[in-house]
Design an enzyme around this catalytic site. Structure first.
Site, PDB file in Angstrom:
ATOM      1  N   ALA A   4      17.219 -32.111 -46.951  1.00 39.90           N
ATOM      2  CA  ALA A   4      17.913 -32.730 -48.077  1.00 39.90           C
ATOM      3  C   ALA A   4      19.329 -32.218 -48.272  1.00 39.90           C
ATOM      4  O   ALA A   4      20.180 -32.927 -48.818  1.00 39.90           O
ATOM      5  CB  ALA A   4      17.100 -32.517 -49.355  1.00 39.90           C
ATOM      6  N   THR A   8      23.120 -33.936 -49.943  1.00 42.38           N
ATOM      7  CA  THR A   8      23.669 -33.578 -51.252  1.00 42.38           C
ATOM      8  C   THR A   8      25.170 -33.872 -51.352  1.00 42.38           C
ATOM      9  O   THR A   8      25.635 -34.276 -52.433  1.00 42.38           O
ATOM     10  CB  THR A   8      23.387 -32.108 -51.613  1.00 42.38           C
ATOM     11  OG1 THR A   8      23.820 -31.260 -50.539  1.00 42.38           O
ATOM     12  CG2 THR A   8      21.899 -31.880 -51.865  1.00 42.38           C
ATOM     13  N   ARG A  16      14.455 -28.487 -53.683  1.00 39.16           N
ATOM     14  CA  ARG A  16      13.994 -27.140 -54.012  1.00 39.16           C
ATOM     15  C   ARG A  16      15.088 -26.166 -54.425  1.00 39.16           C
ATOM     16  O   ARG A  16      14.803 -25.013 -54.691  1.00 39.16           O
ATOM     17  CB  ARG A  16      13.213 -26.561 -52.815  1.00 39.16           C
ATOM     18  CG  ARG A  16      11.866 -27.238 -52.629  1.00 39.16           C
ATOM     19  CD  ARG A  16      11.121 -26.734 -51.402  1.00 39.16           C
ATOM     20  NE  ARG A  16       9.740 -27.180 -51.428  1.00 39.16           N
ATOM     21  CZ  ARG A  16       9.332 -28.396 -51.100  1.00 39.16           C
ATOM     22  NH1 ARG A  16      10.223 -29.300 -50.717  1.00 39.16           N
ATOM     23  NH2 ARG A  16       8.056 -28.735 -51.153  1.00 39.16           N
ATOM     24  N   ILE A  82      14.582 -39.259 -46.538  1.00 35.16           N
ATOM     25  CA  ILE A  82      14.038 -40.612 -46.664  1.00 35.16           C
ATOM     26  C   ILE A  82      15.056 -41.542 -47.305  1.00 35.16           C
ATOM     27  O   ILE A  82      14.720 -42.623 -47.777  1.00 35.16           O
ATOM     28  CB  ILE A  82      12.735 -40.598 -47.493  1.00 35.16           C
ATOM     29  CG1 ILE A  82      12.950 -39.950 -48.871  1.00 35.16           C
ATOM     30  CG2 ILE A  82      11.625 -39.874 -46.732  1.00 35.16           C
ATOM     31  CD1 ILE A  82      11.706 -39.944 -49.764  1.00 35.16           C
ATOM     32  N   HIS A  98       9.422 -38.354 -42.461  1.00 31.81           N
ATOM     33  CA  HIS A  98       8.684 -38.683 -43.688  1.00 31.81           C
ATOM     34  C   HIS A  98       8.888 -40.127 -44.126  1.00 31.81           C
ATOM     35  O   HIS A  98       8.504 -40.489 -45.235  1.00 31.81           O
ATOM     36  CB  HIS A  98       9.084 -37.730 -44.817  1.00 31.81           C
ATOM     37  CG  HIS A  98       8.694 -36.308 -44.570  1.00 31.81           C
ATOM     38  ND1 HIS A  98       9.440 -35.230 -44.994  1.00 31.81           N
ATOM     39  CD2 HIS A  98       7.620 -35.787 -43.927  1.00 31.81           C
ATOM     40  CE1 HIS A  98       8.846 -34.107 -44.625  1.00 31.81           C
ATOM     41  NE2 HIS A  98       7.746 -34.417 -43.978  1.00 31.81           N
ATOM     42  N   THR A 165      18.124 -27.440 -44.799  1.00 32.05           N
ATOM     43  CA  THR A 165      16.708 -27.425 -45.150  1.00 32.05           C
ATOM     44  C   THR A 165      16.229 -25.994 -45.384  1.00 32.05           C
ATOM     45  O   THR A 165      16.686 -25.058 -44.719  1.00 32.05           O
ATOM     46  CB  THR A 165      15.850 -28.072 -44.051  1.00 32.05           C
ATOM     47  OG1 THR A 165      14.458 -27.875 -44.345  1.00 32.05           O
ATOM     48  CG2 THR A 165      16.139 -27.511 -42.671  1.00 32.05           C
ATOM     49  N   VAL A 207      29.257 -29.374 -44.560  1.00 35.95           N
ATOM     50  CA  VAL A 207      30.389 -30.311 -44.523  1.00 35.95           C
ATOM     51  C   VAL A 207      31.573 -29.656 -43.826  1.00 35.95           C
ATOM     52  O   VAL A 207      32.206 -30.248 -42.936  1.00 35.95           O
ATOM     53  CB  VAL A 207      30.772 -30.765 -45.948  1.00 35.95           C
ATOM     54  CG1 VAL A 207      32.133 -31.458 -45.946  1.00 35.95           C
ATOM     55  CG2 VAL A 207      29.711 -31.700 -46.508  1.00 35.95           C
TER      56      VAL A 207
END
Length: 215
Positions: A4, A8, A16, A82, A98, A165, A207
């Site tokens: 994830a 962001t 999390r 996802i 996923h 992650t 980034v």
């Protein structure tokens, strides 16, 4: 292998971290489970729609540079994400481990439905079947083809890059055990990871790192 944190910078919260989705909703894992879907399909729908969908989000430089490498046949991507951003970036050799929130189907007739229709209502307008995204919920199994494709990519790799992650979600994190034994492992993450094998830790903003990558 990404999570994830890659998305962001595109404005999609992770799960999390201190500001993540799971921090604000103590029952988030239950709300994202098949058990909750079965017991309260309307509630499940509203939770997903209000917390997981960011249809205006765009791929950032991390997605773009990774996609470019895959388009050149130099890499593949195995992601937990996802959010469809890898698809939007034109990524090849992509395994959405996923699933994908933007791939919707009717549980009654099996027909694929545009996600725009799903965001209006959770029922198929032709047969009133319940709509749901093709994602793996808690207490559901991973698609075997995603496992097989992931293992194939890892066995072919001479370098495995882990990015964005916590690497604590299984079976995704367990895939690394099946990598090419000669492959080097690099981690690009703002938070350091502890892994039970030799790897290079690049503690940096992804980034910034990928802006410096030439493809």
């Amino acid at each position: 292998m990404t999570g994830a944190g890659v998305s962001t910078p595109s404005g999609i919260p992770d799960y999390r971290s201190k500001n993540g989705l799971y921090t604000g909703h103590h029952n988030a894992e239950y709300y994202l489970s098949h058990a909750y879907l079965a017991s309260d399909p309307e509630g499940f729908y509203h939770y997903l729609k209000e917390n997981l969908y960011y249809p205006d989000a765009k791929p950032n430089v991390i997605h773009q540079k990774m996609a470019a490498l895959t388009q050149q046949g130099r890499a593949g991507v195995i992601t937990q994400n996802i959010d469809n951003l890898y698809q939007m970036a034109g990524t090849k050799n992509l395994v959405e481990f996923h699933g994908n929130l933007y791939q919707i189907y009717c549980t009654k007739c099996g027909q694929d439905v545009p996600f725009q229709d799903y965001l209006k209502a959770p029922y198929h307008n032709t047969d009133q079947g319940y709509l749901r995204p093709k994602v793996v919920l808690y207490d559901e199994g991973i698609a075997q083809q995603n496992v097989d494709r992931s293992l194939k990519l890892l066995r072919q790799a001479d370098l495995v890059v882990i990015c964005g992650t916590s690497f604590r979600v299984y079976p995704f994190a367990g895939l690394i055990d099946y990598r090419n034994s000669a492959a080097k492992v690099m981690v690009i993450n703002e938070e350091p990871l502890q892994l039970p094998f030799e790897f290079e830790m690049v503690q940096a903003n992804a980034v910034d790192f990928f802006e410096g990558v030439t493809v």
